[in-house]
Design an enzyme around this catalytic site. Structure first.
Site, PDB file in Angstrom:
ATOM      1  N   HIS A   1       1.955  18.926  25.406  1.00 31.99           N
ATOM      2  CA  HIS A   1       2.521  20.263  25.615  1.00 31.99           C
ATOM      3  C   HIS A   1       3.979  20.345  25.177  1.00 31.99           C
ATOM      4  O   HIS A   1       4.393  21.273  24.487  1.00 31.99           O
ATOM      5  CB  HIS A   1       2.413  20.625  27.102  1.00 31.99           C
ATOM      6  CG  HIS A   1       2.872  22.001  27.421  1.00 31.99           C
ATOM      7  ND1 HIS A   1       4.148  22.307  27.827  1.00 31.99           N
ATOM      8  CD2 HIS A   1       2.216  23.187  27.363  1.00 31.99           C
ATOM      9  CE1 HIS A   1       4.259  23.610  28.018  1.00 31.99           C
ATOM     10  NE2 HIS A   1       3.096  24.165  27.749  1.00 31.99           N
TER      11      HIS A   1
ATOM     12  N   HIS B   1      -1.560   3.036  35.467  1.00 31.38           N
ATOM     13  CA  HIS B   1      -1.134   4.139  34.600  1.00 31.38           C
ATOM     14  C   HIS B   1      -1.834   4.062  33.248  1.00 31.38           C
ATOM     15  O   HIS B   1      -2.099   2.979  32.743  1.00 31.38           O
ATOM     16  CB  HIS B   1       0.382   4.083  34.380  1.00 31.38           C
ATOM     17  CG  HIS B   1       1.154   4.023  35.652  1.00 31.38           C
ATOM     18  ND1 HIS B   1       1.304   5.115  36.473  1.00 31.38           N
ATOM     19  CD2 HIS B   1       1.784   2.992  36.253  1.00 31.38           C
ATOM     20  CE1 HIS B   1       2.013   4.751  37.537  1.00 31.38           C
ATOM     21  NE2 HIS B   1       2.312   3.469  37.425  1.00 31.38           N
TER      22      HIS B   1
ATOM     23  N   ASN C   1       1.670  16.558  18.929  1.00 35.28           N
ATOM     24  CA  ASN C   1       1.155  15.264  18.513  1.00 35.28           C
ATOM     25  C   ASN C   1       2.215  14.589  17.664  1.00 35.28           C
ATOM     26  O   ASN C   1       2.425  14.949  16.510  1.00 35.28           O
ATOM     27  CB  ASN C   1      -0.147  15.479  17.710  1.00 35.28           C
ATOM     28  CG  ASN C   1      -0.727  14.168  17.204  1.00 35.28           C
ATOM     29  OD1 ASN C   1      -0.076  13.120  17.234  1.00 35.28           O
ATOM     30  ND2 ASN C   1      -1.963  14.224  16.732  1.00 35.28           N
TER      31      ASN C   1
ATOM     32  N   CYS D   1      -2.160   6.935  13.134  1.00 28.16           N
ATOM     33  CA  CYS D   1      -1.531   7.201  14.421  1.00 28.16           C
ATOM     34  C   CYS D   1      -1.570   6.017  15.371  1.00 28.16           C
ATOM     35  O   CYS D   1      -0.885   6.018  16.383  1.00 28.16           O
ATOM     36  CB  CYS D   1      -2.219   8.370  15.111  1.00 28.16           C
ATOM     37  SG  CYS D   1      -2.062   9.902  14.206  1.00 28.16           S
TER      38      CYS D   1
ATOM     39  N   HIS E   1     -11.148  -2.416  14.670  1.00 26.89           N
ATOM     40  CA  HIS E   1     -11.197  -1.700  13.393  1.00 26.89           C
ATOM     41  C   HIS E   1     -12.645  -1.374  13.061  1.00 26.89           C
ATOM     42  O   HIS E   1     -13.471  -2.263  12.939  1.00 26.89           O
ATOM     43  CB  HIS E   1     -10.598  -2.578  12.295  1.00 26.89           C
ATOM     44  CG  HIS E   1     -10.060  -1.798  11.138  1.00 26.89           C
ATOM     45  ND1 HIS E   1     -10.775  -0.812  10.500  1.00 26.89           N
ATOM     46  CD2 HIS E   1      -8.862  -1.864  10.507  1.00 26.89           C
ATOM     47  CE1 HIS E   1     -10.036  -0.287   9.532  1.00 26.89           C
ATOM     48  NE2 HIS E   1      -8.873  -0.913   9.508  1.00 26.89           N
TER      49      HIS E   1
ATOM     50  N   HIS F   1      -3.250   8.315  23.619  1.00 29.16           N
ATOM     51  CA  HIS F   1      -2.636   8.969  22.470  1.00 29.16           C
ATOM     52  C   HIS F   1      -2.862  10.480  22.535  1.00 29.16           C
ATOM     53  O   HIS F   1      -3.987  10.945  22.649  1.00 29.16           O
ATOM     54  CB  HIS F   1      -3.260   8.397  21.203  1.00 29.16           C
ATOM     55  CG  HIS F   1      -2.881   9.140  19.962  1.00 29.16           C
ATOM     56  ND1 HIS F   1      -1.581   9.404  19.603  1.00 29.16           N
ATOM     57  CD2 HIS F   1      -3.632   9.706  19.003  1.00 29.16           C
ATOM     58  CE1 HIS F   1      -1.551  10.073  18.481  1.00 29.16           C
ATOM     59  NE2 HIS F   1      -2.785  10.270  18.091  1.00 29.16           N
TER      60      HIS F   1
END
EC number: 2.3.1.-
Lengths: 425, 497
Positions: free
Chosen positions: B417, B384, B421, B221, B300, B388
């Protein structure tokens, strides 16, 4: 030569179509009237046959349904039971309608030859149930998973196509269902105008809740334990036939009553059938029949059972067809049942008495696909009481009148002889 | 090869090479001039070295100053990184035919034969608490009972999502995919057909034959920011170029039909989505670009076993393949974030915050171990935040650890919402929300944080380049165009189904 055993309907795929837009919080509860609840054991089965349809993607067939369900959002709901009163209602939670896709390995013509005519055993063949899904609303607690409308698209070899639908009568009467499917056809053809939103039908609820006048049109019956489904004492069967104008003239001529010339096909045919049934059912002659007519719905998009229901009583002694027809024509009023909607009582309307349903002014064969009208249209009720049911509607374009009869098998066998003698030659 | 490089670099880079050539050649030439002119003086070098140097000094000083200043300037300007601009981006808006209301999802879970009662109950419980709404979308194959994924339907979904996003982007920016795309980077973790998705795009838009295309698969992702990073690095090498970055996750082949709870979660949370972004290093685009890329920081944690295994694609005992999410996920995400912050903090935090952090760190180490660690106030560095939208828990966790207000995480919650995802593209839906709400102004800094399998935590920092007119943004048919007026919504802790 194709035999019934050669025919296979296969490749069934089940999916769901939901309303394109979320139903508002305020509209989530759709109250069911007493009349709605009285009809919960009846299911309207419709079947449209089309010829020479170019194959197109299922999504093309499904897409207008999404848009249509925005207006008819109760159709996409599910039955819920009120915690306090125990009264069922529809929760418009956008669960959706079920779509079935299938393929048939023979051509449409071959299918119709095998299944399209004659007396059809409802239980075994389920009224062409292979082309119309067979499904009953489950009683609580599984009622939450039962869709209220199922639609099946079946592709035949050589460009034949059928659209079968199973509409739970609790949602609304036959004219509502036909209005729904005709609207679908318009959207499918690219007409983007949607019927205006489902208005609050509270004003009309009162008409349905009026107390009964004299005769009760509803009767308690045996029903299934698991489903809202009628359990018949006798095996039921169905048969459909067409009555042309010539046939009607012959009937009028044979009775020799001048009166009948002014009457319409509906009254004449139902009088004829009533007359025959009196001869067939010697154990218990149908002295009372129920007649249902659709009310003119100015507000389209309303899902409710608002048809007008009348009873006609036959006077003692023999009555000929002319006199019966006159009695039917004269019958007015609106005898609505005294049913309080209490869930424990399982009643039915269709088949409580011999019931005649006129699709007066309703374009039953209005559905068009790819600019073509259906080459064959059948409608019947699944879940009819033992006293029988007759559906009568006018084929558009002056093609005559279509009649579908549901009766106990042996009675229908006898009736079919009369029918074949009078109407098919 | 060098000839190709020169040609491909285009006219823009040629003058830099020429000047470098001049520089390289000029040193020995100058030396030669000195030697030839002052030959005899060099012989007396030992005696009058100082005098000699003085003379050189007087003669060459002004020239040398000019020369070496020019040289320094040249070296500086040619070796600093090129500014990278984000011209615009477009997010895929799923059609209403893909909509999945809660009740439909619940009903299907109960009807699918292989799901036992517990699996159906579990999925329903997750959905009730997920923070998803009634308008999230799944591809057509997933609307069947049971879902019928095929390679063809997966490709169809990829085409629908990707082409729709690129078409929208082309309309917004006037980009000609066949002429104007020099670099193409596509990331899609769980669907990697042959020919690749990047080839699919090249074929559809008839892109030029020297387009540099890259297809990243399996990277989870957080791959959206990895793609941005790759595009940025490539834009450093290739001047005067546009890069098209496409981030998506294709849902069709990844529905899990078994009964392992840890593997059922993705069914409940992952939804259709995709985004297409245009990055450019062309000066001519700088004025109309929306954002400038300031930093990309990648972390990572794969060297640790726990982190490596926490998002794992595997087969269950029945042979169904799915993505298993371990219970440690949130803890590992927190650690990965800490590591990422350690790198990004010094790059973005104001000096005051950095000093405070340093002093607290020293204090903890030397004076008092029980002193609370100081969490730098990132609200001072960014206006801002795009976190994720991996799930409600991820957003809650980050809100807590970064001490953000509800308003800061609103974009993430509302994206979860409305769209669910959507994996690597979720950050772009969130940014689109902030724009649609009219909250973004020129000069505002945006922090995008992505998490994904590996375990990786990646950050990108953008600076808003120009003001955005809200009505423009909304009328440009962004994904929020028809529903932003309904947001923000109150999301209940448990939805009553």
């Amino acid at each position: 030569m194709v035999f019934a055993s050669d025919v296979i309907i296969s490749d069934h795929k089940y999916s769901t179509v939901v309303p394109a837009a979320m139903t508002k919080e305020t509209s989530i509860v759709h109250e069911l009237t007493d009349m709605d609840l009285a009809m919960k054991h009846h299911y309207l089965c419709g079947l449209y046959y089309f010829r020479d349809i170019a194959h197109f993607e299922t999504m093309v067939l499904k897409e207008p349904m999404f848009r249509l369900l925005v207006t008819y959002f109760p159709v996409a709901g599910r039955i819920r039971v009120d915690d306090v009163t125990g009264r069922p209602y529809i929760k418009c939670n956008d669960s959706g309608i079920r779509i079935v896709e299938a393929r048939c390995n023979v051509s449409l013509e071959e299918w119709v030859l095998l299944h399209g005519t004659g007396v059809v055993d409802l239980e075994e063949e389920g009224f062409k149930h292979q082309l119309v899904p067979r499904h009953f609303i489950a009683r609580p607690p599984e009622h939450q998973l039962s869709p209220l409308l199922l639609v099946q698209f079946t592709w035949f070899e050589g460009g034949g196509f059928s659209l079968g639908l199973r509409w739970s009568h609790i949602l609304g009467d036959i004219s509502t269902a036909v209005g729904f499917i005709n609207h679908y056809g318009k959207l499918l053809a690219g007409n983007t105008i949607l019927v205006h939103k489902n208005n609050n039908k509270n004003d009309d609820i009162n008409t349905s809740n009026r107390k009964a006048e004299s005769t009760s049109v509803l009767k308690q019956v045996d029903t299934s334990e698991r489903y809202w489904a009628v359990v018949n004492k006798q095996k039921m069967a169905t048969m459909s036939f067409t009555v042309s104008k010539n046939h009607l003239s012959e009937i009028i001529g044979s009775t020799g009553t001048l009166q009948m010339q002014h009457q319409r096909a509906f009254e004449i045919i139902s009088a004829k059938i009533w007359h025959w049934m009196a001869g067939i059912r010697q154990d218990k002659e149908p002295t009372t029949i129920t007649i249902c007519r659709p009310t003119p719905t100015h507000n389209h998009g309303i899902t409710s059972n608002m048809q007008s229901i009348t009873t006609v009583r036959r006077l003692a002694g023999e009555m000929d067809v002319g006199e019966l027809a006159a009695a039917i024509t004269d019958a007015g009023g609106d005898a609505v049942a005294d049913y309080d909607g209490a869930p424990e009582t399982d009643v039915i309307l269709y088949g409580a008495n011999l019931t005649f349903v006129y699709m007066d002014g309703v374009e039953v064969d209005g559905l068009e696909i790819q600019g073509r009208k259906a080459v064959g249209v059948e409608y019947v009720i699944d879940g009819v009481g033992d006293d029988g049911f007759v559906l009568i509607w006018n084929i558009s374009g002056g093609g005559g009148t279509r009649v579908t009869v549901v009766l106990p098998k042996h009675q229908l066998g006898l009736l079919s002889q009369h029918i074949c003698a009078s109407f098919d030659h | 090869m060098s000839r190709n490089t020169c040609r491909a670099a285009g006219g823009g880079g040629g003058w830099k090479h020429f000047l470098r050539f001049l520089f390289i050649v000029s040193i020995p030439m100058v030396l030669m001039m000195i030697l030839v002119e002052k030959e005899d003086e060099i012989l007396e070098f030992g005696f009058s070295g100082f005098q000699y140097l003085n003379r050189i000094h007087f003669f060459f000083c002004p020239c040398a100053v000019v020369y070496f200043t020019a040289l320094t300037a040249l070296v500086y300007f040619t070796s600093r990184p090129r500014p990278i601009f984000l011209l615009d981006y477009a997010c895929f808006k799923p059609p209403f035919t893909c909509r999945v209301p809660f009740s439909t999802f619940m009903e299907h879970s109960r009807l699918i034969a292989n799901f036992d009662g517990k699996s159906a109950d579990f999925q329903i419980k997750i959905l009730e608490r997920s923070g998803l709404g009634e308008e999230t979308c799944l591809p057509p194959a997933n609307h069947y009972i049971p879902p019928n994924p095929t390679l063809e339907s997966a490709r169809a979904e990829a085409e629908m999502v990707i082409f729709s996003a690129i078409d929208d982007l082309a309309k917004r920016t006037g980009l000609r995919p066949d002429k104007n795309v020099d670099i193409l980077v596509v990331n899609c973790s769980l669907f990697s057909p042959t020919p690749s998705l990047s080839s699919m795009i090249v074929q559809r838009y008839k892109m030029k034959s020297n387009v540099r295309s890259f297809n990243l698969s399996g990277m989870g992702c957080s791959a959206g920011l990895l793609s941005i990073n790759l595009a940025r690095d490539l834009l450093q090498v290739y001047p005067n170029s546009n890069a098209l970055v496409v981030s998506t996750e294709i849902i069709t082949p990844n529905w899990y039909g078994g009964n392992q709870r840890a593997m059922l979660l993705p069914n409940c949370l992952f939804r259709m989505g995709g985004a297409a972004v245009v990055l450019s290093n062309r000066r001519s685009e700088s004025r109309r670009s929306k954002y400038r890329l300031v930093h990309v920081v990648r972390t990572h944690k794969g060297s640790e076993d726990r982190a490596y295994h926490c998002v794992n694609q595997e087969e269950d005992s029945q042979g169904y393949t799915g993505i298993s999410l371990s219970k440690d996920l949130m803890a590992i995400a927190g650690q990965a974030l800490k590591a990422n912050i350690t790198t990004i903090g010094p790059l973005v935090l104001p000096a005051s915050e950095q000093l405070l952090f340093l002093f607290t760190l020293i204090g903890r180490k030397i004076l008092n171990k029980r002193m609370k660690p100081y969490i730098p106030d990132f609200k001072k560095a960014f206006e801002h935040f795009c976190i994720h939208a991996g799930g409600r828990a991820v957003i809650d966790e980050l809100q807590k650890s970064l001490q953000l207000s509800a308003e800061h995480v609103e974009a993430s919650r509302m994206t979860l919402h409305r769209f669910g995802n959507t994996s690597s593209s979720s950050l772009w839906y969130e940014l689109a929300y902030i724009e649609a709400k009219g909250k973004i102004k020129a000069g505002d800094r945006v922090w995008q944080i992505g998490f994904g399998s590996g375990f990786k935590c990646n950050s990108a920092v953008w600076k808003c380049n120009r003001s955005m007119n809200t009505s423009d943004v909304v009328h440009q048919h962004g994904p929020w165009a028809d529903c932003v007026h309904r947001y923000p919504v109150q999301i209940p802790n448990i939805v009553k189904l």
